[in-house]
Design a protein around this motif. Structure first.
Motif, PDB file in Angstrom:
ATOM      1  N   ASP A   1       5.128  38.911  -3.601  1.00 52.78           N
ATOM      2  CA  ASP A   1       6.623  38.437  -3.810  1.00 52.78           C
ATOM      3  C   ASP A   1       7.048  39.542  -4.781  1.00 52.78           C
ATOM      4  OD1 ASP A   1       8.721  36.918  -3.822  1.00 52.78           O
ATOM      5  OD2 ASP A   1       7.688  35.214  -5.073  1.00 52.78           O
ATOM      6  N   CYS A   2       8.511  39.099  -4.862  1.00 54.31           N
ATOM      7  CA  CYS A   2       9.488  40.209  -5.773  1.00 54.31           C
ATOM      8  C   CYS A   2       9.912  39.719  -7.110  1.00 54.31           C
ATOM      9  CB  CYS A   2      10.326  40.942  -5.026  1.00 54.31           C
ATOM     10  SG  CYS A   2       9.925  42.250  -3.925  1.00 54.31           S
TER      11      CYS A   2
ATOM     12  N   LYS B   1      13.743  45.660 -10.106  1.00 56.92           N
ATOM     13  CA  LYS B   1      12.988  44.583  -8.973  1.00 56.92           C
ATOM     14  C   LYS B   1      11.613  45.382  -8.750  1.00 56.92           C
ATOM     15  CE  LYS B   1      14.019  41.967  -4.835  1.00 56.92           C
ATOM     16  NZ  LYS B   1      14.960  41.826  -3.687  1.00 56.92           N
TER      17      LYS B   1
ATOM     18  N   LEU C   1       7.906  44.641  -6.949  1.00 56.49           N
ATOM     19  CA  LEU C   1       7.052  43.882  -5.908  1.00 56.49           C
ATOM     20  C   LEU C   1       5.545  43.570  -6.571  1.00 56.49           C
ATOM     21  CD1 LEU C   1       6.331  42.802  -2.838  1.00 56.49           C
ATOM     22  CD2 LEU C   1       5.451  45.074  -2.601  1.00 56.49           C
TER      23      LEU C   1
ATOM     24  N   ASP D   1      13.899  43.159  -0.383  1.00 50.86           N
ATOM     25  CA  ASP D   1      12.335  43.213  -0.277  1.00 50.86           C
ATOM     26  C   ASP D   1      11.692  44.109   0.789  1.00 50.86           C
ATOM     27  OD1 ASP D   1      12.700  40.948  -2.182  1.00 50.86           O
ATOM     28  OD2 ASP D   1      12.366  39.365  -0.954  1.00 50.86           O
TER      29      ASP D   1
ATOM     30  N   THR E   1       8.713  46.987  -0.114  1.00 50.63           N
ATOM     31  CA  THR E   1       7.499  46.810   0.546  1.00 50.63           C
ATOM     32  C   THR E   1       7.104  47.869   1.279  1.00 50.63           C
ATOM     33  OG1 THR E   1       7.989  44.149   0.644  1.00 50.63           O
ATOM     34  CG2 THR E   1       6.106  45.365   1.785  1.00 50.63           C
TER      35      THR E   1
ATOM     36  N   PHE F   1      10.683  38.621   3.305  1.00 49.81           N
ATOM     37  CA  PHE F   1       9.761  39.654   3.714  1.00 49.81           C
ATOM     38  C   PHE F   1       9.823  39.765   5.313  1.00 49.81           C
ATOM     39  CE2 PHE F   1       8.653  38.936  -0.499  1.00 49.81           C
ATOM     40  CZ  PHE F   1       8.512  40.102  -1.122  1.00 49.81           C
TER      41      PHE F   1
END
Length: 374
Positions: free
Chosen positions: A196-197, A225, A227, A249, A253, A274
């Protein structure tokens, strides 16, 4: 006298010598009682002085004990785990001392250092834990504001160097050996990581480009932000560097090094944002996210059940993020811009190091997924 004849003295009476002897004896007899009284008085005074010395020593000992309880040193937290938890976020004094023993060789050494190594560590953990203003911490430790800031930065660098290995990606067999039963019942033993972020508020930059990169539409604030990935057991196994809040996101990632951690056969649990199914598949892993309605008014019964099960276990990553925020209030405040500038000669910011240290310290605490009784 001149001009006068000297008259002979009359003869002394027979008892004159005896009277002189009696006077001498009387004087000697009177001297003995006077000497004893002086000695008795001196002994009495010595006794009073001795008792006063003992009283003052006892009072001094009590005052030192009270002072040591108020001084921010080892005695302030010793044998009081509730205090340790409040001021540092760690569960026990023994664990705090273990961290100190690990980092003490690398802590700054100065000839005129006013603070001990323990106080340097405590100062840093108190700022992470309670988010105390620098000025307030400076008053608590009786040092200048500039010294407080310098010690905090230096200690964070040391903690990052020594504690960052605690945030590591475990081998698959290690994860499978202690897989919680709730994951086994739903996904077998294939789950490797839940991702998750989360975002941290920062001050607004003056540079237009930086201002645009850090503005988060989701938070309507300027943010950094990160991850984060956790194992099914609840330990943090991955944390990225900070990205501007504008980054998605998916972008984070695919570019933060997370995909390089995956192995063929791994199962990744994530939220709807995601959209990385293809990227994960390229390394032979599988992504599991909640189902979409795909144009329909509602999900079918099968998708609803799978989404419910996924949400039941995926929520653990949100609980870990919430636990980290509750333990370290510095993550809840608006971060100064100086913390998001890359450190000299490094590609990491001070905020990146703070986040890693907070993750490592969280891993030292009991898991919120696997209880001690399990």
């Amino acid at each position: 006298m001149e001009g006068q004849e000297t008259q002979p003295l009359p003869p002394a009476p027979d008892n004159a010598g005896k009277e002189e002897d009696m006077e001498t004896e009387t004087s000697e007899d009177d001297g003995a009682p006077m000497g004893n009284a002086d000695e008795q008085q001196k002994c009495t005074m010595c006794g009073l002085r001795l008792r006063e010395i003992i009283r003052l020593q006892e009072e001094n000992r009590k005052l030192k004990g009270e002072l040591s309880k108020k001084a921010l040193d080892e005695n302030f937290l010793r044998d009081n785990d509730s205090k340790v938890k409040y001021y540092t976020g760690l569960p026990s004094f023994s664990l705090l001392m273990g961290v100190l023993m690990q980092v003490i060789p690398s802590l700054p050494k100065t000839k005129e250092r006013k603070l001990s190594h323990f106080q340097m560590l405590l100062l840093t953990l108190m700022r992470l834990r309670l988010d105390l203003p620098v000025e307030h911490v400076a008053h608590l430790f009786d040092i200048s504001r500039q010294t407080t800031s310098n010690l905090f930065i230096e200690t964070i660098n040391v903690l990052h160097a020594h504690l960052s290995p605690l945030v590591y990606w475990p081998k698959r067999h290690c994860i499978q050996a202690s897989m919680p039963h709730q994951f086994v019942e739903i996904f077998g033993n294939r789950v490797t990581v839940i991702i998750d972020c989360f975002e941290l508020f920062i001050e607004r930059a003056q540079n237009l480009r930086a201002k645009a990169q850090t503005y988060s539409n989701y938070k309507s604030r300027h943010t950094m932000k990160y991850l984060i990935g956790i194992t099914p057991q609840g330990t943090i196994s991955f944390i990225s560097k900070g990205w501007g809040g504008r980054a998605s996101d998916k972008q984070i990632t695919e570019n933060c090094g997370f995909l390089q951690k995956l192995s063929p056969g791994d199962l990744v649990l994530a939220d709807r944002g995601f959209d990385i199914k293809e990227s994960v598949a390229l390394v032979g892993a599988t992504l599991k996210i909640p189902a979409f309605t795909r144009g329909h008014s509602q999900l079918n019964a099968k998708d609803v059940e799978e989404t419910r099960k996924l949400a039941h276990v995926r929520i653990h990553v949100e609980r870990v993020i919430g636990c980290m925020h509750s333990k370290f209030n510095i993550l809840n405040d608006t971060i100064r811009l100086g913390f998001v500038v890359p450190c000299e000669g490094e590609d990491k910011t001070l905020l990146d190091k703070i986040v890693v240290v907070c993750c490592a310290l969280t891993n030292m605490c009991p898991s919120i997924v696997v209880k001690p009784s399990c």
